[in-house]
Design a protein around this motif. Structure first.
Motif, PDB file in Angstrom:
ATOM      1  N   TYR A   1       0.829  -1.019   0.036  1.00 38.19           N
ATOM      2  CA  TYR A   1       0.002   0.089  -0.054  1.00 38.19           C
ATOM      3  C   TYR A   1       0.874   1.232  -0.082  1.00 38.19           C
ATOM      4  CZ  TYR A   1      -3.454   3.649   1.725  1.00 38.19           C
ATOM      5  OH  TYR A   1      -4.185   4.503   1.558  1.00 38.19           O
ATOM      6  N   VAL A   2       0.900   2.141  -0.977  1.00 38.26           N
ATOM      7  CA  VAL A   2       1.540   3.270  -1.171  1.00 38.26           C
ATOM      8  C   VAL A   2       0.476   4.533  -0.963  1.00 38.26           C
ATOM      9  CG1 VAL A   2       2.898   4.825  -2.488  1.00 38.26           C
ATOM     10  CG2 VAL A   2       3.279   1.931  -2.699  1.00 38.26           C
ATOM     11  N   THR A   3       1.042   5.414  -0.246  1.00 39.90           N
ATOM     12  CA  THR A   3       0.276   6.660   0.064  1.00 39.90           C
ATOM     13  C   THR A   3       0.907   7.834   0.404  1.00 39.90           C
ATOM     14  OG1 THR A   3      -1.852   7.602   1.247  1.00 39.90           O
ATOM     15  CG2 THR A   3      -0.260   6.132   2.455  1.00 39.90           C
ATOM     16  N   GLY A   4       0.529   9.047   0.264  1.00 39.24           N
ATOM     17  CA  GLY A   4       1.098  10.078   0.915  1.00 39.24           C
ATOM     18  C   GLY A   4       0.583  10.624   2.044  1.00 39.24           C
ATOM     19  N   ILE A   5       0.854  12.073   2.402  1.00 43.55           N
ATOM     20  CA  ILE A   5       0.177  12.613   3.551  1.00 43.55           C
ATOM     21  C   ILE A   5      -0.729  13.705   3.243  1.00 43.55           C
ATOM     22  CG2 ILE A   5       2.231  11.959   5.004  1.00 43.55           C
ATOM     23  CD1 ILE A   5       3.166  14.754   4.638  1.00 43.55           C
ATOM     24  N   ALA A   6      -1.858  13.594   4.161  1.00 50.97           N
ATOM     25  CA  ALA A   6      -2.827  14.736   3.773  1.00 50.97           C
ATOM     26  C   ALA A   6      -2.327  16.375   3.690  1.00 50.97           C
ATOM     27  CB  ALA A   6      -4.250  14.337   4.714  1.00 50.97           C
ATOM     28  N   GLU A   7      -1.560  16.443   4.720  1.00 54.38           N
ATOM     29  CA  GLU A   7      -1.246  17.964   4.826  1.00 54.38           C
ATOM     30  C   GLU A   7       0.242  17.965   4.604  1.00 54.38           C
ATOM     31  OE1 GLU A   7      -3.209  20.296   5.105  1.00 54.38           O
ATOM     32  OE2 GLU A   7      -4.778  19.075   5.926  1.00 54.38           O
ATOM     33  N   MET A   8       0.474  17.862   3.320  1.00 53.26           N
ATOM     34  CA  MET A   8       2.036  18.067   2.770  1.00 53.26           C
ATOM     35  C   MET A   8       2.738  19.705   2.790  1.00 53.26           C
ATOM     36  SD  MET A   8       3.430  17.370  -1.241  1.00 53.26           S
ATOM     37  CE  MET A   8       5.279  17.765  -1.400  1.00 53.26           C
ATOM     38  N   ILE A   9       3.539  19.721   3.454  1.00 51.73           N
ATOM     39  CA  ILE A   9       4.246  21.168   3.662  1.00 51.73           C
ATOM     40  C   ILE A   9       5.323  21.075   2.617  1.00 51.73           C
ATOM     41  CG2 ILE A   9       5.440  22.686   4.972  1.00 51.73           C
ATOM     42  CD1 ILE A   9       3.926  21.489   7.369  1.00 51.73           C
ATOM     43  N   ARG A  10       5.318  22.112   1.530  1.00 53.23           N
ATOM     44  CA  ARG A  10       6.156  22.289   0.660  1.00 53.23           C
ATOM     45  C   ARG A  10       7.574  22.611   1.155  1.00 53.23           C
ATOM     46  NH1 ARG A  10       1.461  20.456  -1.203  1.00 53.23           N
ATOM     47  NH2 ARG A  10       1.131  20.392  -3.413  1.00 53.23           N
ATOM     48  N   ASP A  11       8.622  22.157   0.610  1.00 54.11           N
ATOM     49  CA  ASP A  11       9.982  22.345   0.841  1.00 54.11           C
ATOM     50  C   ASP A  11      10.073  22.336   2.404  1.00 54.11           C
ATOM     51  OD1 ASP A  11      10.455  23.159  -1.814  1.00 54.11           O
ATOM     52  OD2 ASP A  11       9.618  25.029  -1.465  1.00 54.11           O
ATOM     53  N   ILE A  12       9.854  21.106   3.031  1.00 56.05           N
ATOM     54  CA  ILE A  12       9.633  21.003   4.440  1.00 56.05           C
ATOM     55  C   ILE A  12      11.116  20.813   5.266  1.00 56.05           C
ATOM     56  CG2 ILE A  12       9.454  18.309   4.515  1.00 56.05           C
ATOM     57  CD1 ILE A  12       7.432  18.657   6.734  1.00 56.05           C
ATOM     58  N   GLU A  13      12.001  20.527   4.033  1.00 55.60           N
ATOM     59  CA  GLU A  13      13.224  20.670   4.644  1.00 55.60           C
ATOM     60  C   GLU A  13      13.789  21.785   5.201  1.00 55.60           C
ATOM     61  OE1 GLU A  13      13.718  21.538   0.368  1.00 55.60           O
ATOM     62  OE2 GLU A  13      12.487  20.436   1.378  1.00 55.60           O
ATOM     63  N   ASN A  14      13.339  22.787   4.919  1.00 55.52           N
ATOM     64  CA  ASN A  14      13.544  24.182   5.390  1.00 55.52           C
ATOM     65  C   ASN A  14      13.364  24.469   6.740  1.00 55.52           C
ATOM     66  OD1 ASN A  14      15.141  25.522   2.955  1.00 55.52           O
ATOM     67  ND2 ASN A  14      12.995  24.965   1.923  1.00 55.52           N
ATOM     68  N   TRP A  15      12.227  23.846   7.228  1.00 52.98           N
ATOM     69  CA  TRP A  15      11.784  24.310   8.466  1.00 52.98           C
ATOM     70  C   TRP A  15      11.565  23.219   9.599  1.00 52.98           C
ATOM     71  CZ3 TRP A  15       8.966  25.681   3.748  1.00 52.98           C
ATOM     72  CH2 TRP A  15       9.057  26.909   3.491  1.00 52.98           C
TER      73      TRP A  15
END
Length: 258
Positions: free
Chosen positions: A39-53
């Protein structure tokens, strides 16, 4: 056997990630045994460029830990954290009983099996800092070239390039060639979007250096860990980093919907 692959994308939640998610599924399935479920899925609340914060990474950790608990409840045998930040990996190993596999940790371990020095080719300077810290934490810093080797691209740019990988792939290969010239004998694409880009283009090596399919390596490792778990090879739950909380505390966590 069933494996849950947790992407850091918004696959299943935002249509822009549909092509990427379907490619992820085929990328994973090609390496697994025919009777292994996935089962492959993502996350509901994706934060772009999360590596920065770092503050926002906390919220991604929570979503991932929730998914781990759900996977265990639904009978999955292993869980893959497909975010190269390895979000929730250490916490998850003390939270659930099923094996938790971090894509970056696993990639570094494989890189050291295949060559002397490895380099991470990535998409931002913030990722360079993250991967450098990981190398120290995982004890592989002496085998990692610092670079940096950067293909400037956002997550959406990488994902949307799957239909036409040529332009971005050229930039990726150029950075791989730089790394090989500097002494790299293995290339680790990071974030995972770059590994899927290389997979989609059929790129497996540059100048003789293998380009790791970090996604396939992670799910195959999860399959192996699930098999080992069945014969009793598991993390220590009484001492050390993965000690498990007592049932009362876990019940409290469950009521709070961690």
């Amino acid at each position: 056997m069933k494996i849950w692959y947790q992407s850091a994308s918004a696959y299943r939640f935002e249509p822009v990630w549909d092509d990427y998610g379907r490619t992820l599924e085929s990328q994973c399935r090609r390496i697994l045994q025919p009777d292994t479920g996935l089962y492959v899925t993502g996350i509901a609340e994706m934060i772009r460029d999360i590596e920065n914060w770092r503050c926002f990474q906390y919220y991604q950790n929570i979503q991932t830990l929730n998914a781990m608990r759900r996977a265990e409840r639904e009978g999955y045998d292993a869980f893959v954290v497909g975010c190269t930040l390895d979000v929730g990996v250490a916490e998850g190993r003390s939270l659930v009983d099923i094996p938790i596999v971090g894509i970056s940790e696993t990639a570094y371990q494989m890189a050291m099996k295949l060559g002397r020095m490895f380099a991470v080719v990535t998409s931002s300077s913030a990722f360079c800092e993250v991967y450098g810290e990981q190398a120290v934490r995982y004890g592989v810093a002496s085998r990692m070239l610092p670079g940096p080797y950067i293909v400037e691209a956002s997550e959406e740019e990488i994902a949307s390039s799957l239909g036409n990988p040529g332009p971005l792939l050229e930039l990726f290969i150029a950075q791989c060639e730089r790394a090989v010239k500097d002494g790299a004998t293995v290339i680790v694409p990071g974030p995972a979007f770059l590994a899927t880009l290389a997979h989609r283009a059929g790129l497996t090596q540059v100048k003789g250096a293998p380009v790791l399919d970090t996604i396939s390596i992670a799910v195959k490792t999860a399959e192996m860990m699930a098999s080992l778990h069945r014969i009793g090879i598991t993390p220590s739950r009484c001492i050390g980093a993965y000690a498990r909380p007592d049932p009362e505390h876990l019940e409290q966590i469950g009521r709070a919907h961690v």
